[in-house]
Write a protein that holds these residues in place. Structure first.
Motif, PDB file in Angstrom:
ATOM      1  N   VAL A 386       0.852  -1.183   0.000  1.00  0.00           N
ATOM      2  CA  VAL A 386       0.000   0.000   0.000  1.00  0.00           C
ATOM      3  C   VAL A 386       0.894   1.242   0.000  1.00  0.00           C
ATOM      4  N   LYS A 387       0.494   2.239  -0.742  1.00  0.00           N
ATOM      5  CA  LYS A 387       1.243   3.498  -0.795  1.00  0.00           C
ATOM      6  C   LYS A 387       0.970   4.326   0.455  1.00  0.00           C
ATOM      7  N   LEU A 388       1.931   5.145   0.823  1.00  0.00           N
ATOM      8  CA  LEU A 388       1.834   5.967   2.020  1.00  0.00           C
ATOM      9  C   LEU A 388       1.996   7.443   1.668  1.00  0.00           C
ATOM     10  N   GLU A 389       1.401   8.293   2.499  1.00  0.00           N
ATOM     11  CA  GLU A 389       1.570   9.735   2.341  1.00  0.00           C
ATOM     12  C   GLU A 389       1.731  10.377   3.707  1.00  0.00           C
ATOM     13  N   SER A 390       2.390  11.510   3.744  1.00  0.00           N
ATOM     14  CA  SER A 390       2.626  12.206   5.002  1.00  0.00           C
ATOM     15  C   SER A 390       1.385  12.995   5.396  1.00  0.00           C
ATOM     16  N   LYS A 391       0.911  12.745   6.621  1.00  0.00           N
ATOM     17  CA  LYS A 391      -0.275  13.435   7.134  1.00  0.00           C
ATOM     18  C   LYS A 391      -0.053  13.816   8.593  1.00  0.00           C
ATOM     19  N   LYS A 392      -0.785  14.826   9.038  1.00  0.00           N
ATOM     20  CA  LYS A 392      -0.702  15.244  10.432  1.00  0.00           C
ATOM     21  C   LYS A 392      -1.692  14.441  11.252  1.00  0.00           C
ATOM     22  N   ASP A 393      -1.202  13.862  12.346  1.00  0.00           N
ATOM     23  CA  ASP A 393      -2.068  13.129  13.260  1.00  0.00           C
ATOM     24  C   ASP A 393      -2.926  14.126  14.018  1.00  0.00           C
ATOM     25  N   GLU A 394      -4.235  13.962  13.923  1.00  0.00           N
ATOM     26  CA  GLU A 394      -5.153  14.939  14.525  1.00  0.00           C
ATOM     27  C   GLU A 394      -5.059  14.957  16.043  1.00  0.00           C
ATOM     28  N   GLU A 395      -4.696  13.831  16.653  1.00  0.00           N
ATOM     29  CA  GLU A 395      -4.626  13.767  18.112  1.00  0.00           C
ATOM     30  C   GLU A 395      -3.329  14.350  18.650  1.00  0.00           C
ATOM     31  N   THR A 396      -2.197  13.993  18.042  1.00  0.00           N
ATOM     32  CA  THR A 396      -0.891  14.433  18.554  1.00  0.00           C
ATOM     33  C   THR A 396      -0.335  15.655  17.844  1.00  0.00           C
ATOM     34  N   GLY A 397      -0.820  15.922  16.630  1.00  0.00           N
ATOM     35  CA  GLY A 397      -0.295  17.016  15.843  1.00  0.00           C
ATOM     36  C   GLY A 397       0.991  16.686  15.119  1.00  0.00           C
ATOM     37  N   ARG A 398       1.477  15.463  15.277  1.00  0.00           N
ATOM     38  CA  ARG A 398       2.718  15.057  14.625  1.00  0.00           C
ATOM     39  C   ARG A 398       2.445  14.581  13.206  1.00  0.00           C
ATOM     40  N   MET A 399       3.465  14.741  12.361  1.00  0.00           N
ATOM     41  CA  MET A 399       3.372  14.217  11.009  1.00  0.00           C
ATOM     42  C   MET A 399       3.629  12.718  11.037  1.00  0.00           C
ATOM     43  N   MET A 400       2.886  11.972  10.247  1.00  0.00           N
ATOM     44  CA  MET A 400       3.016  10.528  10.203  1.00  0.00           C
ATOM     45  C   MET A 400       2.744  10.043   8.786  1.00  0.00           C
ATOM     46  N   MET A 401       3.214   8.832   8.497  1.00  0.00           N
ATOM     47  CA  MET A 401       2.958   8.223   7.205  1.00  0.00           C
ATOM     48  C   MET A 401       1.668   7.416   7.289  1.00  0.00           C
ATOM     49  N   ALA A 402       0.679   7.786   6.470  1.00  0.00           N
ATOM     50  CA  ALA A 402      -0.632   7.142   6.491  1.00  0.00           C
ATOM     51  C   ALA A 402      -0.925   6.493   5.146  1.00  0.00           C
ATOM     52  N   GLU A 403      -1.723   5.446   5.173  1.00  0.00           N
ATOM     53  CA  GLU A 403      -2.079   4.739   3.946  1.00  0.00           C
ATOM     54  C   GLU A 403      -2.887   5.630   3.006  1.00  0.00           C
ATOM     55  N   VAL A 404      -2.616   5.480   1.722  1.00  0.00           N
ATOM     56  CA  VAL A 404      -3.403   6.160   0.693  1.00  0.00           C
ATOM     57  C   VAL A 404      -4.560   5.236   0.321  1.00  0.00           C
ATOM     58  N   PRO A 405      -5.801   5.641   0.572  1.00  0.00           N
ATOM     59  CA  PRO A 405      -6.939   4.759   0.285  1.00  0.00           C
ATOM     60  C   PRO A 405      -6.968   4.321  -1.181  1.00  0.00           C
ATOM     61  N   GLY A 406      -7.202   3.029  -1.390  1.00  0.00           N
ATOM     62  CA  GLY A 406      -7.331   2.493  -2.737  1.00  0.00           C
ATOM     63  C   GLY A 406      -6.032   2.317  -3.481  1.00  0.00           C
ATOM     64  N   SER A 407      -4.890   2.401  -2.773  1.00  0.00           N
ATOM     65  CA  SER A 407      -3.589   2.319  -3.457  1.00  0.00           C
ATOM     66  C   SER A 407      -2.954   0.927  -3.360  1.00  0.00           C
ATOM     67  N   GLU A 408      -3.703  -0.051  -2.881  1.00  0.00           N
ATOM     68  CA  GLU A 408      -3.138  -1.393  -2.699  1.00  0.00           C
ATOM     69  C   GLU A 408      -2.782  -2.043  -4.047  1.00  0.00           C
ATOM     70  N   TYR A 409      -1.721  -2.807  -4.036  1.00  0.00           N
ATOM     71  CA  TYR A 409      -1.357  -3.610  -5.204  1.00  0.00           C
ATOM     72  C   TYR A 409      -0.501  -4.782  -4.727  1.00  0.00           C
ATOM     73  N   GLU A 410      -0.349  -5.796  -5.559  1.00  0.00           N
ATOM     74  CA  GLU A 410       0.353  -7.007  -5.158  1.00  0.00           C
ATOM     75  C   GLU A 410       1.679  -7.163  -5.910  1.00  0.00           C
ATOM     76  N   LEU A 411       2.633  -7.780  -5.223  1.00  0.00           N
ATOM     77  CA  LEU A 411       3.919  -8.116  -5.813  1.00  0.00           C
ATOM     78  C   LEU A 411       4.200  -9.597  -5.559  1.00  0.00           C
ATOM     79  N   ASP A 412       4.784 -10.264  -6.530  1.00  0.00           N
ATOM     80  CA  ASP A 412       5.211 -11.644  -6.322  1.00  0.00           C
ATOM     81  C   ASP A 412       6.319 -11.654  -5.274  1.00  0.00           C
ATOM     82  N   ALA A 413       6.256 -12.630  -4.369  1.00  0.00           N
ATOM     83  CA  ALA A 413       7.254 -12.700  -3.304  1.00  0.00           C
ATOM     84  C   ALA A 413       7.412 -14.138  -2.829  1.00  0.00           C
ATOM     85  N   ASP A 414       8.621 -14.655  -2.920  1.00  0.00           N
ATOM     86  CA  ASP A 414       8.939 -15.975  -2.368  1.00  0.00           C
ATOM     87  C   ASP A 414       9.723 -15.852  -1.066  1.00  0.00           C
TER      88      ASP A 414
END
Length: 495
Positions: A386-414
């Motif tokens: 899932v892709k991430l974007e920098s957002k401000k946490d409403e409770e703490t006011g700190r910047m955090m990396m949050a999921e981008v809705p609908g950005s999921e994708y799959e990769l082959d992995a062994d």
């Protein structure tokens, strides 16, 4: 100053690296040193500036600036230029017990703070350091020098990484009787099994340990203090104990499907690879193979890069490296001025090898794994990212990396290798000595002190300060040694 105009006359020139497509065929170190005369020119570039930030060892903006060991860099650069190599070695060893290690694996905050780097290329301090120490070995200058007087005091050092070795080396030089306990089968801690051979060939560690043995340090391997060796025994038999056990708890990725086969911590992957290489040149098959596998490395730091390089040497089918944070800029931002550590994008040896092998940079930024997907046999076959974007946490006011809705994708992995850092002290060793931990699970001490709450027990290295650089570990070991010496003798003449 040996060459007042050297920094204007000579451009920076690095040692030559073997081409990626060639060096991936083995696990050997792959830099070819410069010729002696060229190395002298590189030393001549040192400005011997009035305020040598290279040796400052300060924390600026939460990042290291300059050498934490306060190495006498302008002095030994000058001595290297004037071909006074014995004197250069003497000045180098005055502050650094292990230049043969730091000149290979340290990220060189000294160079990031070099005044030459303010308006050009910094001095090649790290390579100059290696040339001095390796010349000392090749010329037979570096030999065992046991202390002439013994104090009779006995000290146990638990852990043989850079902090433990530094503490042991200093206390032995002082005349104390030092025994180092290591839970693994070889001495070196993360230097031995956490850093791949192509960055630090292990004979370099063995060479130094042999000298320390000749000087009187005792090493005990396969001794897991707190498990196979009782802490109470050490407290009874030794006058003081120094814990140098590292920040050994790997940070996990607790996503759905984590139980699938084929998911490993990076430290386990790298340790198994190096141990198998040293034990049998991989003939024992006692390693986690990446051959013909789609490899996903979670983590964009040095350990993640080491996983990339090791996977390629094993013959991986593909390698992808996931990094949660955005890509750093190619050049310093205005908000990141010299002499701060430069927060810029660097392409390390593993990424270079991936580009040469697969035709593209393996790193995918602002991305993490949301789910591990297994086949009907429980073996990993894909990861959902899932892709991430920098957002401000409403409770703490700190910047955090949050999921981008609908950005999921799959990769082959062994094969997935988790290189997301470490969390702190392992609980069993803390419990064995009944020592207090702080909120970050590091051993709690008074500020700038090394004595724990437990009588006779001291601490140093990553176990004390958290995951950090090899130069900080060595400094901590040296300072802890001085604290123990003073505690035992009432004073200390250790530097």
């Amino acid at each position: 100053m040996g060459k007042p105009t050297g920094y204007m006359e000579y451009d920076r020139k690095n040692s030559v690296a073997v081409k990626p497509e060639v060096r991936i065929k083995n696990f050997n170190e792959f830099h070819i040193p410069l010729a002696k005369e060229e190395r002298k020119k590189q030393a001549a570039r040192c400005m011997e500036c009035g305020v040598p930030f290279c040796q400052s060892g300060m924390m600026i903006g939460g990042m290291t600036s300059g050498c934490p060991l306060n190495n006498l860099i302008p002095e030994w650069n000058d001595l290297l230029y004037t071909d006074s190599l014995d004197q250069a070695l003497n000045r180098l060893l005055k502050t650094n017990n292990f230049p043969e290690f730091t000149s290979r694996v340290c990220p060189a905050p000294c160079e990031a703070a070099c005044t030459c780097g303010l308006n050009g290329s910094p001095v090649s301090i790290k390579e100059n350091e290696m040339s001095i120490i390796e010349n000392g070995y090749s010329q037979g200058t570096i030999v065992a020098n046991p202390p002439k007087v013994r104090t009779g005091k006995k000290i146990a050092v638990v852990g043989s990484g850079p902090s433990g070795l530094a503490a042991a080396d200093q206390l032995n030089k002082r005349g104390h009787l030092v025994t180092v306990f290591e839970r693994s089968d070889r001495i070196g801690g993360l230097l031995m099994y956490g850093i791949p051979n192509m960055k630090l060939e292990k004979h370099v560690i063995d060479r130094k340990v042999t000298i320390m043995k000749e000087e009187g340090v005792t090493f005990v391997t396969n001794a897991d203090v707190g498990n196979t060796v009782q802490a109470s025994k050490l407290l009874e038999e030794f006058d003081r104990v120094i814990l140098c056990c590292g920040a050994s708890n790997p940070r996990d990725i607790k996503a759905p499907g984590r139980e699938a086969n084929g998911i490993y911590f990076a430290v386990d992957f790298l340790k198994a690879a190096t141990k198998s290489l040293l034990d049998s040149n991989f003939q024992d098959n006692a390693f986690i193979t990446a051959k013909d596998k789609n490899v996903i490395v979670i983590g964009g730091g040095d350990t993640g890069n080491d996983c990339v390089g090791t996977s390629i040497r094993f013959g991986a089918k593909s390698v992808v490296q996931l990094e949660m944070m955005p890509k750093l800029p190619e050049e310093r931002a205005e908000s990141n001025p010299w002499p701060e550590w430069p927060r810029v994008c660097k392409t390390d040896y593993g990424q270079e090898e991936a580009i040469a092998t697969f035709g593209e940079d393996p790193r995918i930024y602002q991305t993490t794994v949301k789910e591990f997907i297994a086949d009907e046999n429980g073996n990993l076959c894909k990861v959902k990212c899932v892709k991430l974007e920098s957002k401000k946490d409403e409770e703490t006011g700190r910047m955090m990396m949050a999921e981008v809705p609908g950005s999921e994708y799959e990769l082959d992995a062994d094969l997935v290798l988790i290189a997301a850092g470490f969390l702190g002290t392992e609980e069993y060793i803390a419990n064995a000595f009944d020592i207090e931990l702080d909120g970050r699970t590091n051993v709690k001490t008074e500020p700038s002190a090394y004595a724990t709450n437990a009588d006779k027990v001291f601490v140093a290295g990553d176990m004390h300060r958290g995951q950090s650089l090899v130069v900080w570990a060595i400094r901590e070991g040296r300072e802890a040694a001085k604290a123990v010496d003073k505690h035992l003798m009432g004073y200390s003449n250790l530097a």
